[in-house]
Design an enzyme around this catalytic site. Structure first.
Site, short mmCIF file in Angstrom:
data_model
loop_
_atom_site.label_atom_id
_atom_site.label_comp_id
_atom_site.label_asym_id
_atom_site.label_seq_id
_atom_site.Cartn_x
_atom_site.Cartn_y
_atom_site.Cartn_z
N SER A 1 -4.64 2.57 13.64
CA SER A 1 -3.70 2.14 14.67
C SER A 1 -3.79 2.98 15.94
CB SER A 1 -2.27 2.18 14.12
OG SER A 1 -1.81 3.51 13.95
N ALA B 1 -2.26 10.01 20.97
CA ALA B 1 -1.87 10.08 22.38
C ALA B 1 -2.33 11.38 23.03
CB ALA B 1 -0.35 9.92 22.53
N ASP C 1 0.82 -1.21 0.00
CA ASP C 1 0.00 0.00 0.00
C ASP C 1 0.86 1.27 0.00
OD1 ASP C 1 -2.29 -1.46 -0.10
OD2 ASP C 1 -2.80 -1.25 2.02
N TYR D 1 -2.86 4.46 9.32
CA TYR D 1 -2.35 5.07 10.55
C TYR D 1 -3.49 5.41 11.51
CZ TYR D 1 0.58 8.35 13.31
OH TYR D 1 1.27 9.00 14.30
N ASN E 1 -4.38 9.05 1.79
CA ASN E 1 -4.64 8.44 3.09
C ASN E 1 -4.92 9.47 4.18
OD1 ASN E 1 -4.66 5.71 2.64
ND2 ASN E 1 -2.80 5.26 3.79
#
Length: 299
Positions: free
Chosen positions: A194, A213, A75, A191, A148
């Protein structure tokens, strides 16, 4: 009958692709297609893999035309190829020699069938939205479009950054976090996934906003319509931060205002007949599988 013109790009770090690339080249030759290769990929195949490659021409830069573009790799390779196709409107077929392969969905053992579908015009066409990045007070150094995601990230390993977000001119909040991801539906399985972002179906007309985070426990992912315009203003103790556009990162100075909106073009992705996004989720992400049960059977 007009010959089908293929533009072929590929990952130059996978020696194991010699068998699939030979199969691909032989299949395209069997159909009498014209094959144009990216120069770096051509040199890799002929010099490193010692393959006999017959090319109608070599591609330099992003000035090329074709009926179909083929991306051979994972990808990540597909994202790089999409940044070179840009707004040309040429459909892209992804052959997966990488890992999961959401975008590069054709397995090596499906190459002959996939090329036959392309030649016969039987492939499904999916339009994937793209994000456009603009700077106020600066200019992006690289290609400012993302298939993306666009991620704003802290540059060092110490303190977090503050990211003020305005949507269509209205203040939303200021994130205290290691970063913030703005993703398309295509990027929702990358991303963004995740770090806890939602999976978004293609053609859902949405973009995601996911903190990386976050310092506050009440920060949650947010889904917006893709006609929204976002403005991001970043403050950092180091006075610098990173902007990553589909993984292509560059440093930015504090005070630069980022504007994100849907780009005026889409990327056309070719899928095999009968392709199902939801079946792909079950197969590649094992959605709904109870791994505890599978582990018990193995024990």
């Amino acid at each position: 009958m007009k010959k089908h013109r293929f533009a072929l790009f590929g990952n130059i770090y996978q020696a194991k692709k010699s068998v699939p690339i030979q199969k691909l080249l032989c299949t395209m030759e069997m159909y009498g297609a014209e094959v144009y290769l990216d120069r770096r990929f051509y040199e890799y195949l002929t010099e490193h893999l010692q393959l006999d490659v017959r090319a109608a021409g070599l591609i330099e830069g992003n000035d090329f035309s074709a009926d179909t573009v083929i991306s051979m790799g994972g990808d990540g390779t597909f994202l790089e190829v999409a940044s070179r196709v840009r707004d040309k409107g040429i459909p892209i077929l992804g052959i997966n020699t990488g890992h999961l392969g959401f975008l590069a969905g054709v397995a090596p053992d499906e190459i002959e069938q996939a090329i036959a579908h392309v030649i016969d015009g039987n492939c499904m066409r999916e339009l994937h939205s793209v994000l456009q990045l603009e700077y106020e007070g600066g200019t992006p150094k690289g290609y400012p479009y993302a298939l993306n995601e666009v991620a704003v990230l802290k540059r060092d390993n110490s303190s977090m950054i503050s990211i003020r977000v305005d949507i269509n001119g209205e203040y939303l909040t200021t994130y205290q976090a290691d970063g913030l991801i703005v993703n398309t539906p295509t990027g929702s399985t990358g991303y963004a996934l995740s770090v806890g972002g939602p999976i978004m179906a293609q053609q859902s007309g949405t973009i995601g906003l996911i903190a990386v985070a976050p310092h506050s426990l009440n920060v949650r992912p947010l889904t917006l319509p893709d006609n929204a315009e976002l403005q991001l203003t970043v403050e950092s103790r180091s006075h610098h931060f990173l902007v990553a556009v589909d993984g292509r990162s560059e440093a930015c100075q504090e005070g630069v205002k980022l504007t994100l909106r849907r780009a005026p073009y889409d990327i056309c992705v070719l899928k095999r007949p009968g392709y199902s996004f939801f079946r792909t989720l079950r197969q590649k992400l094992m959605m709904g599988n109870d791994l505890r049960v599978e582990g018990a059977h193995e024990a």
